[in-house]
Design a protein around this motif. Structure first.
Motif, PDB file in Angstrom:
ATOM      1  N   LEU A 281      -3.164   1.335  -1.738  1.00  0.00           N
ATOM      2  CA  LEU A 281      -4.031   0.269  -2.216  1.00  0.00           C
ATOM      3  C   LEU A 281      -5.016  -0.195  -1.153  1.00  0.00           C
ATOM      4  N   TYR A 282      -4.548  -0.306   0.095  1.00  0.00           N
ATOM      5  CA  TYR A 282      -5.379  -0.849   1.163  1.00  0.00           C
ATOM      6  C   TYR A 282      -5.626   0.141   2.282  1.00  0.00           C
ATOM      7  N   ALA A 283      -5.033   1.314   2.199  1.00  0.00           N
ATOM      8  CA  ALA A 283      -5.165   2.304   3.269  1.00  0.00           C
ATOM      9  C   ALA A 283      -4.982   3.707   2.707  1.00  0.00           C
ATOM     10  N   GLN A 284      -5.505   4.655   3.423  1.00  0.00           N
ATOM     11  CA  GLN A 284      -5.251   6.068   3.178  1.00  0.00           C
ATOM     12  C   GLN A 284      -4.119   6.451   4.129  1.00  0.00           C
ATOM     13  N   TRP A 285      -3.117   7.192   3.630  1.00  0.00           N
ATOM     14  CA  TRP A 285      -1.936   7.528   4.425  1.00  0.00           C
ATOM     15  C   TRP A 285      -1.917   9.011   4.715  1.00  0.00           C
ATOM     16  N   LYS A 286      -2.218   9.399   5.956  1.00  0.00           N
ATOM     17  CA  LYS A 286      -2.111  10.799   6.351  1.00  0.00           C
ATOM     18  C   LYS A 286      -0.640  11.105   6.608  1.00  0.00           C
ATOM     19  N   VAL A 287      -0.146  12.117   5.944  1.00  0.00           N
ATOM     20  CA  VAL A 287       1.248  12.538   6.111  1.00  0.00           C
ATOM     21  C   VAL A 287       1.280  13.553   7.255  1.00  0.00           C
ATOM     22  N   ASN A 288       1.809  13.122   8.390  1.00  0.00           N
ATOM     23  CA  ASN A 288       1.916  13.999   9.551  1.00  0.00           C
ATOM     24  C   ASN A 288       3.147  14.903   9.457  1.00  0.00           C
ATOM     25  N   ALA A 289       4.186  14.408   8.803  1.00  0.00           N
ATOM     26  CA  ALA A 289       5.418  15.190   8.618  1.00  0.00           C
ATOM     27  C   ALA A 289       6.204  14.575   7.464  1.00  0.00           C
ATOM     28  N   ALA A 290       6.890  15.402   6.702  1.00  0.00           N
ATOM     29  CA  ALA A 290       7.720  14.947   5.583  1.00  0.00           C
ATOM     30  C   ALA A 290       9.007  15.771   5.558  1.00  0.00           C
ATOM     31  N   ASN A 291      10.129  15.072   5.425  1.00  0.00           N
ATOM     32  CA  ASN A 291      11.424  15.744   5.356  1.00  0.00           C
ATOM     33  C   ASN A 291      12.296  15.015   4.333  1.00  0.00           C
TER      34      ASN A 291
ATOM     35  N   SER B 166       0.815  -1.210   0.000  1.00  0.00           N
ATOM     36  CA  SER B 166       0.000   0.000   0.000  1.00  0.00           C
ATOM     37  C   SER B 166       0.851   1.263   0.000  1.00  0.00           C
ATOM     38  N   ILE B 167       1.902   1.292   0.839  1.00  0.00           N
ATOM     39  CA  ILE B 167       2.752   2.486   0.877  1.00  0.00           C
ATOM     40  C   ILE B 167       3.587   2.598  -0.396  1.00  0.00           C
ATOM     41  N   ASN B 168       4.009   1.472  -0.942  1.00  0.00           N
ATOM     42  CA  ASN B 168       4.740   1.516  -2.220  1.00  0.00           C
ATOM     43  C   ASN B 168       3.882   2.175  -3.293  1.00  0.00           C
ATOM     44  N   TYR B 169       2.628   1.773  -3.354  1.00  0.00           N
ATOM     45  CA  TYR B 169       1.701   2.355  -4.336  1.00  0.00           C
ATOM     46  C   TYR B 169       1.474   3.839  -4.035  1.00  0.00           C
ATOM     47  N   ALA B 170       1.211   4.169  -2.766  1.00  0.00           N
ATOM     48  CA  ALA B 170       0.887   5.556  -2.407  1.00  0.00           C
ATOM     49  C   ALA B 170       2.010   6.515  -2.804  1.00  0.00           C
ATOM     50  N   VAL B 171       3.238   6.164  -2.455  1.00  0.00           N
ATOM     51  CA  VAL B 171       4.372   7.040  -2.787  1.00  0.00           C
ATOM     52  C   VAL B 171       4.619   7.045  -4.292  1.00  0.00           C
ATOM     53  N   GLY B 172       4.697   5.864  -4.900  1.00  0.00           N
ATOM     54  CA  GLY B 172       4.980   5.786  -6.337  1.00  0.00           C
ATOM     55  C   GLY B 172       3.930   6.462  -7.196  1.00  0.00           C
ATOM     56  N   HIS B 173       2.668   6.236  -6.874  1.00  0.00           N
ATOM     57  CA  HIS B 173       1.576   6.833  -7.654  1.00  0.00           C
ATOM     58  C   HIS B 173       1.557   8.356  -7.507  1.00  0.00           C
ATOM     59  N   THR B 174       1.781   8.839  -6.291  1.00  0.00           N
ATOM     60  CA  THR B 174       1.730  10.279  -6.056  1.00  0.00           C
ATOM     61  C   THR B 174       2.916  10.987  -6.716  1.00  0.00           C
ATOM     62  N   VAL B 175       4.103  10.389  -6.649  1.00  0.00           N
ATOM     63  CA  VAL B 175       5.261  10.961  -7.356  1.00  0.00           C
ATOM     64  C   VAL B 175       5.014  10.901  -8.862  1.00  0.00           C
ATOM     65  N   GLY B 176       4.522   9.769  -9.341  1.00  0.00           N
ATOM     66  CA  GLY B 176       4.250   9.616 -10.772  1.00  0.00           C
ATOM     67  C   GLY B 176       3.256  10.640 -11.300  1.00  0.00           C
ATOM     68  N   ALA B 177       2.256  10.982 -10.492  1.00  0.00           N
ATOM     69  CA  ALA B 177       1.272  11.989 -10.910  1.00  0.00           C
ATOM     70  C   ALA B 177       1.921  13.369 -11.031  1.00  0.00           C
ATOM     71  N   ALA B 178       2.921  13.628 -10.197  1.00  0.00           N
ATOM     72  CA  ALA B 178       3.608  14.921 -10.244  1.00  0.00           C
ATOM     73  C   ALA B 178       4.590  15.018 -11.410  1.00  0.00           C
ATOM     74  N   TYR B 179       5.092  13.868 -11.865  1.00  0.00           N
ATOM     75  CA  TYR B 179       6.111  13.852 -12.926  1.00  0.00           C
ATOM     76  C   TYR B 179       5.681  12.896 -14.035  1.00  0.00           C
ATOM     77  N   GLU B 180       4.537  13.184 -14.632  1.00  0.00           N
ATOM     78  CA  GLU B 180       4.020  12.326 -15.694  1.00  0.00           C
ATOM     79  C   GLU B 180       5.013  12.223 -16.842  1.00  0.00           C
ATOM     80  N   GLY B 181       5.130  11.023 -17.389  1.00  0.00           N
ATOM     81  CA  GLY B 181       6.013  10.795 -18.528  1.00  0.00           C
ATOM     82  C   GLY B 181       7.457  10.537 -18.145  1.00  0.00           C
ATOM     83  N   LYS B 182       7.780  10.611 -16.866  1.00  0.00           N
ATOM     84  CA  LYS B 182       9.149  10.369 -16.394  1.00  0.00           C
ATOM     85  C   LYS B 182       9.235   8.961 -15.805  1.00  0.00           C
TER      86      LYS B 182
END
Length: 121
Positions: free
Chosen positions: A109-119, A46-62
């Motif tokens: 895929l199986y969960a919604q991931w609330k980002v409490n902090a990112a660095n 689920s986290i693999n999908y969440a991070v990969g999909h969200t990065v992919g949406a920001a950098y389409e075609g890369k």
């Protein structure tokens, strides 16, 4: 006898093969809360999908690669450690994009991931 078209294609192919693809990664640490909390083993995909999909949406075609690991805490939060690489994009730009996820929710895929902090660094 070689045609001009063949020679042009051969030159372009040589240039394409000789041009290196710029690849560099950024490392990001998150504190996240998944809903529902199914445990680290069950949430890895689920986290693999969440991070990969969200990065992919920001950098389409890369082309991108992500590696993520999870550490669960007793309070239901997770430390997420990610290495993210986007072809031909400066790692600092990728880091800034990822840090903008702070206080948002990523779809897994199986969960919604609330980002409490990112660095990222």
């Amino acid at each position: 006898m070689f045609s001009k078209s063949f020679i042009a294609v051969a030159i372009l192919a040589t240039v394409a093969l000789a041009t290196p693809v710029k690849r560099a990664s950024t490392t990001c640490d998150f504190i996240m809360t998944p809903t529902p909390d199914l445990g680290a083993d069950e949430l890895q995909t689920s986290i693999n999908y969440a991070v990969g999909h969200t990065v992919g949406a920001a950098y389409e075609g890369k082309t991108l690669t992500t590696e993520n690991s999870l550490v669960r805490h007793d309070d239901g939060t997770y430390d997420v450690y990610s290495t993210i690489e986007v072809t031909d994009v400066d790692p600092a730009a990728v880091g800034a994009t990822v840090e903008s996820w702070d206080e948002t929710v990523l779809d897994g895929l199986y969960a919604q991931w609330k980002v409490n902090a990112a660095n990222c660094y």
